[in-house]
Write a protein that holds these residues in place. Structure first.
Motif, PDB file in Angstrom:
ATOM      1  N   PHE A   1     -31.653  37.990  30.829  1.00 18.75           N
ATOM      2  CA  PHE A   1     -31.503  38.212  32.272  1.00 18.75           C
ATOM      3  C   PHE A   1     -30.037  38.259  32.678  1.00 18.75           C
ATOM      4  N   ALA A   2     -29.211  37.390  32.106  1.00 21.13           N
ATOM      5  CA  ALA A   2     -27.781  37.417  32.425  1.00 21.13           C
ATOM      6  C   ALA A   2     -27.166  38.752  32.029  1.00 21.13           C
ATOM      7  N   THR A   3     -27.568  39.276  30.874  1.00 20.38           N
ATOM      8  CA  THR A   3     -27.066  40.579  30.429  1.00 20.38           C
ATOM      9  C   THR A   3     -27.498  41.679  31.390  1.00 20.38           C
ATOM     10  N   ALA A   4     -28.746  41.618  31.838  1.00 21.58           N
ATOM     11  CA  ALA A   4     -29.242  42.621  32.796  1.00 21.58           C
ATOM     12  C   ALA A   4     -28.456  42.556  34.100  1.00 21.58           C
ATOM     13  N   TYR A   5     -28.214  41.357  34.591  1.00 21.79           N
ATOM     14  CA  TYR A   5     -27.453  41.214  35.831  1.00 21.79           C
ATOM     15  C   TYR A   5     -26.017  41.716  35.664  1.00 21.79           C
ATOM     16  N   PHE A   6     -25.403  41.385  34.538  1.00 17.04           N
ATOM     17  CA  PHE A   6     -24.036  41.833  34.300  1.00 17.04           C
ATOM     18  C   PHE A   6     -23.968  43.361  34.244  1.00 17.04           C
ATOM     19  N   ALA A   7     -24.940  43.973  33.563  1.00 10.69           N
ATOM     20  CA  ALA A   7     -24.966  45.441  33.474  1.00 10.69           C
ATOM     21  C   ALA A   7     -25.213  46.055  34.853  1.00 10.69           C
ATOM     22  N   LEU A   8     -26.116  45.464  35.626  1.00 15.09           N
ATOM     23  CA  LEU A   8     -26.395  45.981  36.972  1.00 15.09           C
ATOM     24  C   LEU A   8     -25.196  45.845  37.899  1.00 15.09           C
ATOM     25  N   ALA A   9     -24.426  44.787  37.722  1.00 15.30           N
ATOM     26  CA  ALA A   9     -23.283  44.539  38.616  1.00 15.30           C
ATOM     27  C   ALA A   9     -22.207  45.601  38.480  1.00 15.30           C
ATOM     28  N   ARG A  10     -22.241  46.358  37.391  1.00 13.84           N
ATOM     29  CA  ARG A  10     -21.269  47.443  37.227  1.00 13.84           C
ATOM     30  C   ARG A  10     -21.566  48.606  38.175  1.00 13.84           C
ATOM     31  N   GLN A  11     -22.763  48.650  38.719  1.00 17.16           N
ATOM     32  CA  GLN A  11     -23.148  49.680  39.685  1.00 17.16           C
ATOM     33  C   GLN A  11     -22.754  49.185  41.076  1.00 17.16           C
ATOM     34  N   PRO A  12     -21.895  49.907  41.770  1.00 20.47           N
ATOM     35  CA  PRO A  12     -21.493  49.462  43.111  1.00 20.47           C
ATOM     36  C   PRO A  12     -22.699  49.278  44.033  1.00 20.47           C
ATOM     37  N   GLY A  13     -22.671  48.176  44.780  1.00 19.28           N
ATOM     38  CA  GLY A  13     -23.713  47.918  45.761  1.00 19.28           C
ATOM     39  C   GLY A  13     -24.907  47.135  45.246  1.00 19.28           C
ATOM     40  N   GLU A  14     -24.946  46.806  43.961  1.00 17.31           N
ATOM     41  CA  GLU A  14     -26.089  46.071  43.426  1.00 17.31           C
ATOM     42  C   GLU A  14     -25.969  44.564  43.657  1.00 17.31           C
ATOM     43  N   PHE A  15     -24.768  44.020  43.554  1.00 18.33           N
ATOM     44  CA  PHE A  15     -24.556  42.580  43.711  1.00 18.33           C
ATOM     45  C   PHE A  15     -23.359  42.300  44.587  1.00 18.33           C
ATOM     46  N   ASP A  16     -23.450  41.236  45.354  1.00 18.18           N
ATOM     47  CA  ASP A  16     -22.313  40.696  46.090  1.00 18.18           C
ATOM     48  C   ASP A  16     -21.875  39.431  45.367  1.00 18.18           C
ATOM     49  N   GLY A  17     -20.662  39.433  44.820  1.00 17.83           N
ATOM     50  CA  GLY A  17     -20.105  38.237  44.206  1.00 17.83           C
ATOM     51  C   GLY A  17     -20.297  38.117  42.704  1.00 17.83           C
ATOM     52  N   LEU A  18     -20.944  39.057  42.070  1.00 16.61           N
ATOM     53  CA  LEU A  18     -21.143  38.981  40.617  1.00 16.61           C
ATOM     54  C   LEU A  18     -20.179  39.964  39.962  1.00 16.61           C
ATOM     55  N   GLU A  19     -19.178  39.402  39.259  1.00 15.73           N
ATOM     56  CA  GLU A  19     -18.154  40.259  38.656  1.00 15.73           C
ATOM     57  C   GLU A  19     -17.969  40.028  37.160  1.00 15.73           C
ATOM     58  N   THR A  20     -18.297  38.845  36.663  1.00 12.19           N
ATOM     59  CA  THR A  20     -18.033  38.505  35.264  1.00 12.19           C
ATOM     60  C   THR A  20     -19.325  38.077  34.564  1.00 12.19           C
ATOM     61  N   ARG A  21     -19.230  37.918  33.263  1.00 16.80           N
ATOM     62  CA  ARG A  21     -20.382  37.420  32.489  1.00 16.80           C
ATOM     63  C   ARG A  21     -20.715  35.990  32.891  1.00 16.80           C
ATOM     64  N   VAL A  22     -19.703  35.205  33.206  1.00 15.19           N
ATOM     65  CA  VAL A  22     -19.958  33.839  33.675  1.00 15.19           C
ATOM     66  C   VAL A  22     -20.742  33.890  34.984  1.00 15.19           C
ATOM     67  N   ASP A  23     -20.347  34.789  35.892  1.00 15.25           N
ATOM     68  CA  ASP A  23     -21.080  34.955  37.151  1.00 15.25           C
ATOM     69  C   ASP A  23     -22.547  35.309  36.880  1.00 15.25           C
TER      70      ASP A  23
END
Length: 183
Positions: free
Chosen positions: A96-118
């Protein structure tokens, strides 16, 4: 009369404390892999591949978890359900963390998620149903993955944690009975 020899299950139960360093090392290796694996092939540039890898990974983990849950419920003594369940739960968090990290590279998908730690932090916060609000899914895909994580947690990880506690309780009772029989 010679003292009774413990069977293999009893011997494994007595050696259980030696498994924790193995489990810790395994979890550390998984986290190290999460932080070091190149994830450039996943994300907005390859959505079909990303969704396929995510879906297959979750289906495989679910099947393996269900197998371990079955082993605990049927009291199969020849399995290592404790290690397997904990390991699969760790892998689930990292998927799930990998999925979120990959999704965060798409603008507008997440607010505040920028790193793998996030991403790992958001996964654990979602898993624990804490929801601090500092990171939030704002895009449709991110919200779908967050909903999938919540349902997956209820369906699989809660069942796995219940089976794990049953497994540990059973092993402790077995060990206690064997200790009483020897004394």
């Amino acid at each position: 009369m010679s003292p009774a020899r413990p069977d293999r299950a009893t011997a494994r139960t007595r050696l259980a404390p030696w498994r924790w360093p193995l489990l810790t090392a395994g979890a550390a290796a998984l986290v190290a892999a999460y932080f070091s694996l190149p994830l450039g092939h996943l994300g907005p540039d390859r959505p079909t591949l990303s969704w396929a890898v995510f879906s297959v990974a979750l289906a495989l983990i679910a099947a393996l978890l269900l197998r371990q849950i079955r082993n605990v419920l049927t009291e199969r003594g020849d399995t290592r359900a404790g290690l397997a369940i904990v390991g699969l739960m760790c892998v689930t968090v990292l998927v799930f963390a990998t999925a979120y990290f990959a999704l965060a590279r798409q603008p507008g998908e997440f607010d505040g998620l920028e790193t793998r730690v996030d991403a790992l932090y958001f996964t654990v916060v979602t898993l624990a149903t804490v929801g601090y609000g500092d990171i939030s899914p704002s895009g449709q895909s991110a919200r779908v993955v967050a909903m999938v994580q919540i349902v997956y947690t209820f369906a699989f990880l809660t069942s796995a944690a219940t089976a794990l506690s049953r497994h540990v309780r059973s092993r402790l009772e077995h060990s206690r009975r064997d200790g009483d029989a020897e004394g």
